[in-house]
Design an enzyme around this catalytic site. Structure first.
Site, PDB file in Angstrom:
ATOM      1  N   ASP A 270       0.808  -1.018  -0.118  1.00  0.00           N
ATOM      2  CA  ASP A 270       0.003  -0.050  -0.126  1.00  0.00           C
ATOM      3  C   ASP A 270       0.836   1.212  -0.003  1.00  0.00           C
ATOM      4  O   ASP A 270       0.345   2.236  -0.216  1.00  0.00           O
ATOM      5  CB  ASP A 270      -0.818   0.074   1.163  1.00  0.00           C
ATOM      6  CG  ASP A 270      -0.308  -0.218   2.555  1.00  0.00           C
ATOM      7  OD1 ASP A 270       0.339  -1.240   2.685  1.00  0.00           O
ATOM      8  OD2 ASP A 270      -0.270   0.583   3.343  1.00  0.00           O
ATOM      9  N   ASN A 271       2.383   1.161   0.161  1.00  0.00           N
ATOM     10  CA  ASN A 271       3.066   2.149  -0.044  1.00  0.00           C
ATOM     11  C   ASN A 271       3.932   2.300  -1.264  1.00  0.00           C
ATOM     12  O   ASN A 271       5.023   2.772  -1.392  1.00  0.00           O
ATOM     13  CB  ASN A 271       4.170   2.380   1.287  1.00  0.00           C
ATOM     14  CG  ASN A 271       3.296   2.540   2.589  1.00  0.00           C
ATOM     15  OD1 ASN A 271       2.352   3.164   2.672  1.00  0.00           O
ATOM     16  ND2 ASN A 271       3.799   2.207   3.691  1.00  0.00           N
TER      17      ASN A 271
END
EC number: 2.7.7.-
Length: 522
Positions: A270-271
């Protein structure tokens, strides 16, 4: 801000959450939720980037306006805009985490300027449907670190989000810095960050995991249309081209991280940006002593999954997860696997070329593999500052003796008394090979030095530097933020007026919170 050209492509072309509250919940069959920022109590501008403002269409005069303060603190909404938070999932530390989303980030709007599109996003502006048990706010210390680091990375030549503004919210925020049961109130802050978009690997993982394949197809095709318009062909071929481009851009980003010694600290899916830009500056750091096993993240201190030396492999692992998300559209594993397999082959080839450029070698021979691995080994025999070593290596001449060359890089050793016996002999052996190798190059010492100094920065944002700025800012002294911001705009230049920052990490920073290890708490 009369010249801001508002564009709402994301919110008009993609499916929205029908609910409009900011209550935390599972959000399905959508890719975003409309949500307004929480109004800050008494916002105050600490710093703004004139360069980034100009990039998105904001004048220098407008930065000083009340409108700028209100809009980029979340106090006011720009006319004709509808702020939103994005839905996405992710693998965190290798484990599936399910729905995550913009828990403390709110996209204000997209703007168009000079034929480029930019998403303006507030970080720390309040609760969203994706905040889970958190409050959606951010504190001053983490906001200073993000604001300065994004700009530092840009000027280092590393693909990254940009920072527009840093503001105090005027509110207090409760945080447990080390997750050890000692929460305390800290000053709240808000950063406005800028990127082409904030679409992540996890954006597509979410849709595939929930079997929302219609939305997946729509989102992938939107991404191609808006951000990769050069992609043409049949749908399946386009999806594969997109995956290849994301893989290539990710590889380039990681290569730059390794070049300057940057450690992200939280390489969860998600990063990871589909644009191959560095996003989400949490517990990051630069290698000080050259230690490939180092991670700045306290949460990762045991397994060291996100250590410096493992970043290329983690990037490939994350791309595997993205491939799994794309698979329902491609329905064929082989072409995806081919791209994944070539990732590390291409990375290793590029890494060798990059490392040789750091050494001032611009042709490649087979023996260079040993030269590189040999240096990586001797750098770890005693604490050696990566940034200082490579910067001072440019002063070495091919006419130097081994002893003279050693003198020129001696400043990079943390404990010079350790450079004796077997360690000294190992260094001498490496320099003997290196100096002989330099003689096979055709460039002059002067030309080589200039080229080396263009890839080996003199100044990076060391954690102790950020911490000094944070400590001063806590006392309402923002002069160090200004000084570091100025310094980091020209990291490859000598800047003799800032020579004090060309220094090894001080002893007091070895164990100080915020300097050696950091948590995700912000």
């Amino acid at each position: 801000m009369k010249n801001l050209k508002i564009n709402n492509r994301f919110t008009t072309e993609l499916p929205a959450d029908p609910e409009v509250t900011n209550e935390t919940r599972q959000v399905k069959n959508t890719v975003f939720s409309f949500v307004n920022p929480t109004k800050p109590g008494n916002p105050k501008l600490i710093h703004a980037s004139e360069e980034v403002a100009e990039m998105v269409g904001i004048s220098k005069d407008e930065i000083a306006s009340e409108e700028f303060l209100n809009v980029f603190s979340g106090k006011e909404i720009l006319p004709e805009t509808k702020p939103f938070a994005m839905s996405y999932a992710g693998h965190q530390f290798g484990n599936w985490a399910g729905q995550l989303g913009d828990g403390r980030a709110i996209n204000l709007t997209e703007v168009e300027h000079d034929n480029q599109f930019f998403m303006l996003q507030l970080k720390g502006a309040g609760k969203t449907p994706y905040s889970r048990t958190a409050d959606g706010l951010a504190v001053l210390r983490s906001s200073i670190r993000e604001y300065l680091c994004a700009e530092a990375m840009f000027h280092l030549g590393v693909p990254t989000t940009r920072s527009l503004s840093l503001m105090l919210s005027g509110d207090q925020v409760l945080r447990d810095v080390l997750y050890n049961g000692n929460p305390a109130y800290e000053k709240g802050a808000i950063v406005c960050r800028v990127a082409p978009s904030f679409i992540r690997f996890g954006s597509f993982e979410m849709l595939t995991a929930r079997n929302e394949l219609k939305n997946l197809k729509q989102f992938v095709e939107y991404t191609i249309k808006q951000y990769f318009p050069e992609i043409k062909g049949e749908p399946k071929e386009q999806y594969l081209q997109l995956f290849q481009k994301v893989a290539d851009k990710t590889r380039e980003m990681i290569l730059h991280w390794q070049r300057v010694g940057f450690v992200h600290g939280v390489m969860n899916t998600d990063n990871m940006s589909i644009h191959g830009i560095t996003i989400d500056y949490g517990p990051y750091g630069w290698l000080e002593n050259y230690d490939p096993s180092w991670t700045p993240n306290t949460t990762d201190s045991q397994n060291r999954r996100y250590r410096f030396g493992n970043q290329p492999q983690i990037a490939q692992w994350n791309l595997y997860q993205l491939a799994n998300a794309f698979y329902p559209l491609v329905n064929e594993a082989e072409p995806l696997e081919k791209i994944l397999e070539s990732f590390m082959i291409d990375f290793n080839s590029d890494y060798k070329e990059m490392f040789l450029s750091k050494l001032g070698l611009f042709t490649s021979i087979d023996a260079d593999d040993k030269l590189i691995s040999g240096l990586e080994a001797v750098l770890q025999l005693s604490e050696t500052d990566m940034t200082i070593f490579f910067r001072n290596l440019s002063k070495v001449s091919n006419e130097d003796s081994v002893e003279k060359a050693m003198e020129k890089i001696e400043f990079s050793f943390y404990k010079t008394e350790e450079i004796s016996g077997e360690i000294l002999e190992a260094w001498k052996k490496w320099f003997t090979i290196y100096l002989e190798r330099l003689k096979s190059e055709t460039v002059s010492d002067e030309e080589r030095s200039v080229k080396m100094n263009a890839v080996n920065p003199k100044y990076v944002l060391r954690n102790y530097m950020s911490q000094l700025a944070i400590d001063a800012a806590d006392k309402e002294d923002y002069s160090l933020i200004n000084e570091l911001y100025t310094l980091l705009q020209k990291p490859y230049e000598e800047q003799p007026e800032f020579e004090k920052w060309f220094a090894k990490r001080p002893d007091w920073a070895r164990s100080k919170v915020g300097c050696s290890m950091l948590s995700c708490s912000s």
